[in-house]
Structures are given as structure tokens and as C-alpha cells.
Design a protein around this motif. Structure first.
Motif, PDB file in Angstrom:
ATOM      1  N   TRP A  83       0.866  -6.927   0.250  1.00 51.27           N
ATOM      2  CA  TRP A  83       0.221  -7.597   1.378  1.00 51.27           C
ATOM      3  C   TRP A  83       0.296  -6.729   2.626  1.00 51.27           C
ATOM      4  O   TRP A  83      -0.622  -6.736   3.436  1.00 51.27           O
ATOM      5  CB  TRP A  83       0.818  -8.986   1.630  1.00 51.27           C
ATOM      6  N   ARG A  84       1.394  -5.959   2.762  1.00 46.37           N
ATOM      7  CA  ARG A  84       1.512  -5.086   3.935  1.00 46.37           C
ATOM      8  C   ARG A  84       0.438  -4.006   3.917  1.00 46.37           C
ATOM      9  O   ARG A  84      -0.106  -3.645   4.962  1.00 46.37           O
ATOM     10  CB  ARG A  84       2.901  -4.453   3.984  1.00 46.37           C
ATOM     11  N   ILE A  85       0.161  -3.499   2.740  1.00 50.95           N
ATOM     12  CA  ILE A  85      -0.874  -2.467   2.599  1.00 50.95           C
ATOM     13  C   ILE A  85      -2.237  -3.065   2.949  1.00 50.95           C
ATOM     14  O   ILE A  85      -3.025  -2.465   3.685  1.00 50.95           O
ATOM     15  CB  ILE A  85      -0.865  -1.874   1.173  1.00 50.95           C
ATOM     16  N   HIS A  86      -2.516  -4.254   2.437  1.00 47.93           N
ATOM     17  CA  HIS A  86      -3.788  -4.923   2.719  1.00 47.93           C
ATOM     18  C   HIS A  86      -3.926  -5.235   4.203  1.00 47.93           C
ATOM     19  O   HIS A  86      -4.999  -5.025   4.796  1.00 47.93           O
ATOM     20  CB  HIS A  86      -3.906  -6.217   1.914  1.00 47.93           C
ATOM     21  N   GLU A  87      -2.864  -5.752   4.803  1.00 49.97           N
ATOM     22  CA  GLU A  87      -2.913  -6.090   6.225  1.00 49.97           C
ATOM     23  C   GLU A  87      -3.127  -4.843   7.081  1.00 49.97           C
ATOM     24  O   GLU A  87      -3.864  -4.873   8.062  1.00 49.97           O
ATOM     25  CB  GLU A  87      -1.635  -6.817   6.648  1.00 49.97           C
ATOM     26  N   SER A  88      -2.480  -3.762   6.709  1.00 50.36           N
ATOM     27  CA  SER A  88      -2.648  -2.509   7.445  1.00 50.36           C
ATOM     28  C   SER A  88      -4.090  -2.007   7.334  1.00 50.36           C
ATOM     29  O   SER A  88      -4.687  -1.569   8.324  1.00 50.36           O
ATOM     30  CB  SER A  88      -1.667  -1.463   6.921  1.00 50.36           C
ATOM     31  N   ALA A  89      -4.661  -2.078   6.128  1.00 51.23           N
ATOM     32  CA  ALA A  89      -6.048  -1.644   5.921  1.00 51.23           C
ATOM     33  C   ALA A  89      -7.009  -2.506   6.741  1.00 51.23           C
ATOM     34  O   ALA A  89      -7.937  -1.994   7.380  1.00 51.23           O
ATOM     35  CB  ALA A  89      -6.403  -1.709   4.441  1.00 51.23           C
ATOM     36  N   LYS A  90      -6.778  -3.795   6.724  1.00 51.92           N
ATOM     37  CA  LYS A  90      -7.627  -4.715   7.498  1.00 51.92           C
ATOM     38  C   LYS A  90      -7.563  -4.378   8.976  1.00 51.92           C
ATOM     39  O   LYS A  90      -8.598  -4.269   9.649  1.00 51.92           O
ATOM     40  CB  LYS A  90      -7.173  -6.153   7.253  1.00 51.92           C
ATOM     41  N   LYS A  91      -6.353  -4.192   9.488  1.00 51.60           N
ATOM     42  CA  LYS A  91      -6.180  -3.881  10.906  1.00 51.60           C
ATOM     43  C   LYS A  91      -6.843  -2.545  11.250  1.00 51.60           C
ATOM     44  O   LYS A  91      -7.508  -2.416  12.284  1.00 51.60           O
ATOM     45  CB  LYS A  91      -4.694  -3.834  11.246  1.00 51.60           C
ATOM     46  N   ALA A  92      -6.680  -1.550  10.373  1.00 53.01           N
ATOM     47  CA  ALA A  92      -7.281  -0.238  10.615  1.00 53.01           C
ATOM     48  C   ALA A  92      -8.800  -0.357  10.761  1.00 53.01           C
ATOM     49  O   ALA A  92      -9.383   0.183  11.703  1.00 53.01           O
ATOM     50  CB  ALA A  92      -6.926   0.729   9.484  1.00 53.01           C
ATOM     51  N   LEU A  93      -9.428  -1.062   9.833  1.00 51.94           N
ATOM     52  CA  LEU A  93     -10.884  -1.197   9.885  1.00 51.94           C
ATOM     53  C   LEU A  93     -11.324  -2.006  11.104  1.00 51.94           C
ATOM     54  O   LEU A  93     -12.324  -1.673  11.742  1.00 51.94           O
ATOM     55  CB  LEU A  93     -11.401  -1.821   8.589  1.00 51.94           C
ATOM     56  N   GLU A  94     -10.573  -3.037  11.435  1.00 50.77           N
ATOM     57  CA  GLU A  94     -10.920  -3.842  12.613  1.00 50.77           C
ATOM     58  C   GLU A  94     -10.780  -3.040  13.901  1.00 50.77           C
ATOM     59  O   GLU A  94     -11.501  -3.292  14.878  1.00 50.77           O
ATOM     60  CB  GLU A  94     -10.026  -5.082  12.681  1.00 50.77           C
ATOM     61  N   GLU A  95      -9.882  -2.067  13.911  1.00 53.23           N
ATOM     62  CA  GLU A  95      -9.664  -1.241  15.107  1.00 53.23           C
ATOM     63  C   GLU A  95     -10.537   0.013  15.140  1.00 53.23           C
ATOM     64  O   GLU A  95     -10.393   0.845  16.025  1.00 53.23           O
ATOM     65  CB  GLU A  95      -8.193  -0.845  15.191  1.00 53.23           C
ATOM     66  N   GLY A  96     -11.424   0.164  14.152  1.00 51.81           N
ATOM     67  CA  GLY A  96     -12.334   1.301  14.159  1.00 51.81           C
ATOM     68  C   GLY A  96     -11.835   2.531  13.423  1.00 51.81           C
ATOM     69  O   GLY A  96     -12.479   3.581  13.474  1.00 51.81           O
ATOM     70  N   ARG A  97     -10.690   2.407  12.741  1.00 48.69           N
ATOM     71  CA  ARG A  97     -10.218   3.525  11.937  1.00 48.69           C
ATOM     72  C   ARG A  97     -10.893   3.471  10.567  1.00 48.69           C
ATOM     73  O   ARG A  97     -11.694   2.586  10.282  1.00 48.69           O
ATOM     74  CB  ARG A  97      -8.685   3.490  11.852  1.00 48.69           C
ATOM     75  N   ILE A  98     -10.572   4.422   9.743  1.00 47.89           N
ATOM     76  CA  ILE A  98     -11.263   4.640   8.473  1.00 47.89           C
ATOM     77  C   ILE A  98     -10.294   4.451   7.317  1.00 47.89           C
ATOM     78  O   ILE A  98      -9.134   4.877   7.385  1.00 47.89           O
ATOM     79  CB  ILE A  98     -11.822   6.082   8.415  1.00 47.89           C
ATOM     80  N   LEU A  99     -10.773   3.862   6.222  1.00 46.14           N
ATOM     81  CA  LEU A  99     -10.004   3.762   4.988  1.00 46.14           C
ATOM     82  C   LEU A  99     -10.672   4.683   3.974  1.00 46.14           C
ATOM     83  O   LEU A  99     -11.893   4.631   3.796  1.00 46.14           O
ATOM     84  CB  LEU A  99     -10.005   2.318   4.488  1.00 46.14           C
ATOM     85  N   ILE A 100      -9.868   5.535   3.337  1.00 49.05           N
ATOM     86  CA  ILE A 100     -10.400   6.448   2.331  1.00 49.05           C
ATOM     87  C   ILE A 100      -9.708   6.174   1.007  1.00 49.05           C
ATOM     88  O   ILE A 100      -8.523   5.829   0.977  1.00 49.05           O
ATOM     89  CB  ILE A 100     -10.234   7.926   2.762  1.00 49.05           C
ATOM     90  N   SER A 101     -10.451   6.298  -0.076  1.00 49.86           N
ATOM     91  CA  SER A 101      -9.930   6.074  -1.422  1.00 49.86           C
ATOM     92  C   SER A 101     -10.415   7.221  -2.307  1.00 49.86           C
ATOM     93  O   SER A 101     -11.618   7.477  -2.381  1.00 49.86           O
ATOM     94  CB  SER A 101     -10.433   4.728  -1.953  1.00 49.86           C
ATOM     95  N   VAL A 102      -9.457   7.894  -2.958  1.00 53.60           N
ATOM     96  CA  VAL A 102      -9.795   9.049  -3.786  1.00 53.60           C
ATOM     97  C   VAL A 102      -9.339   8.789  -5.214  1.00 53.60           C
ATOM     98  O   VAL A 102      -8.141   8.592  -5.474  1.00 53.60           O
ATOM     99  CB  VAL A 102      -9.125  10.337  -3.256  1.00 53.60           C
ATOM    100  N   LEU A 103     -10.277   8.790  -6.143  1.00 49.94           N
ATOM    101  CA  LEU A 103      -9.958   8.580  -7.552  1.00 49.94           C
ATOM    102  C   LEU A 103      -9.324   9.845  -8.133  1.00 49.94           C
ATOM    103  O   LEU A 103      -9.849  10.949  -7.959  1.00 49.94           O
ATOM    104  CB  LEU A 103     -11.223   8.235  -8.342  1.00 49.94           C
ATOM    105  N   THR A 104      -8.184   9.668  -8.801  1.00 51.89           N
ATOM    106  CA  THR A 104      -7.518  10.771  -9.489  1.00 51.89           C
ATOM    107  C   THR A 104      -7.492  10.470 -10.988  1.00 51.89           C
ATOM    108  O   THR A 104      -7.858   9.371 -11.412  1.00 51.89           O
ATOM    109  CB  THR A 104      -6.057  10.932  -9.007  1.00 51.89           C
ATOM    110  N   ASP A 105      -7.011  11.436 -11.755  1.00 51.54           N
ATOM    111  CA  ASP A 105      -6.837  11.180 -13.188  1.00 51.54           C
ATOM    112  C   ASP A 105      -5.476  10.530 -13.468  1.00 51.54           C
ATOM    113  O   ASP A 105      -5.124  10.285 -14.610  1.00 51.54           O
ATOM    114  CB  ASP A 105      -7.015  12.459 -14.005  1.00 51.54           C
ATOM    115  N   GLY A 106      -4.711  10.259 -12.419  1.00 50.42           N
ATOM    116  CA  GLY A 106      -3.408   9.624 -12.565  1.00 50.42           C
ATOM    117  C   GLY A 106      -2.263  10.600 -12.762  1.00 50.42           C
ATOM    118  O   GLY A 106      -1.095  10.194 -12.801  1.00 50.42           O
ATOM    119  N   SER A 107      -2.571  11.895 -12.864  1.00 46.06           N
ATOM    120  CA  SER A 107      -1.521  12.896 -13.065  1.00 46.06           C
ATOM    121  C   SER A 107      -0.795  13.173 -11.750  1.00 46.06           C
ATOM    122  O   SER A 107      -1.386  13.070 -10.666  1.00 46.06           O
ATOM    123  CB  SER A 107      -2.104  14.200 -13.611  1.00 46.06           C
TER     124      SER A 107
END
Length: 137
Positions: A83-107
Motif C-alpha cells: 500500500w505504501r508503494i501504491h500511495e507513493s505512486a498515486k502522490k507522485a502522479l498527482e504532484e506531476g511526477r512520473i511513474l516508469i515501469s520497465v519489464l525485465t526477464d526477472g534475472s
């Protein structure tokens, strides 16, 4: 690099498994991260960037856009440390910051490469999402 793609287009995704996510201050930083990862061999279509209210709606952190079952799953998830991660992401987007997600092979190799690049661009709240766990860097 895709901007505000729907991560749930093929069905609700509880978490971005095998992705490294992070918060960045500007869209320019996200473009620079994507460029560096592209040079390192990561596919540009494996990099998602979420911006503003549209980005927040696409990732649907509370599950409200995907029915009662999804809302229940998110409620359970919010009882964990995630929930802390989700809340931080929500706050970041609401404040005009950016969320990035990079797919890896898991290694470990790919995870560490992505984390290093993100740290070089002063990303915050860097998280690897495994099958049943998360790891914060």
C-alpha cells in the motif's frame, strides 16, 4: 517507450510482475532513462511511462475501474506493505511526477541494470515486482 498504456488491456494485472518501477521528477528524465536502457538492449516497448491523471486512471491503483473482484484484490493488497508503494505512486502522479515501469526477464542481471540506470537518474521508490513479492532498492 509507451506513455500511459493500459496495463490491464488483457485483464486486470494485480501487480507488474518482473517489472522494475520507479518515480522520476520529469518526463525528460523518463526519456533519458528509456534512451539509456535502449542502448543497453532493452526493448523500448518494454518501458511504460505514466503521467498525470490519465496515468493514474490507467494503472487503477484502487481497482475501481475493473469491478468488485479487483477492488477486493486491491483492498487485500493494501493491507500489506505494498500500500505504501501504491500511495507513493498515486502522490507522485498527482504532484506531476512520473511513474516508469520497465519489464525485465526477472534475472538479477537485468534487474540490477535497470536499478543502476534509475539510480543514475535520481529515481525514487525503485521496486522490483516478483511473482509473489516485491523488493525495494
Amino acid at each position: 517507450m509507451k506513455v500511459n498504456p493500459d496495463p490491464h488491456k488483457d485483464g486486470f494485472e494485480v501487480q507488474p510482475t518482473n517489472n522494475v518501477t520507479a518515480e522520476l521528477d520529469t518526463f525528460e528524465m523518463a526519456k533519458n532513462v528509456a534512451g539509456r536502457l535502449d542502448i543497453m538492449g532493452f526493448k523500448m516497448d518494454a518501458i511504460n511511462v505514466y503521467v498525470g491523471q490519465e496515468g493514474l486512471e490507467k494503472i487503477d491503483l484502487d481497482g475501481g475501474e475493473h469491478g468488485i473482484y479487483t477492488t477486493l484484490l486491491r483492498s487485500i493488497q493494501h493491507m500489506s506493505h505494498e500500500w505504501r508503494i501504491h500511495e507513493s505512486a498515486k502522490k507522485a502522479l498527482e504532484e506531476g511526477r512520473i511513474l516508469i515501469s520497465v519489464l525485465t526477464d526477472g534475472s538479477d542481471e537485468q534487474i540490477n541494470q535497470v536499478v543502476e540506470v534509475l539510480k543514475n537518474f535520481e529515481a525514487t521508490r525503485i521496486v522490483f515486482w516478483g511473482e509473489l513479492s516485491t523488493k525495494e532498492f
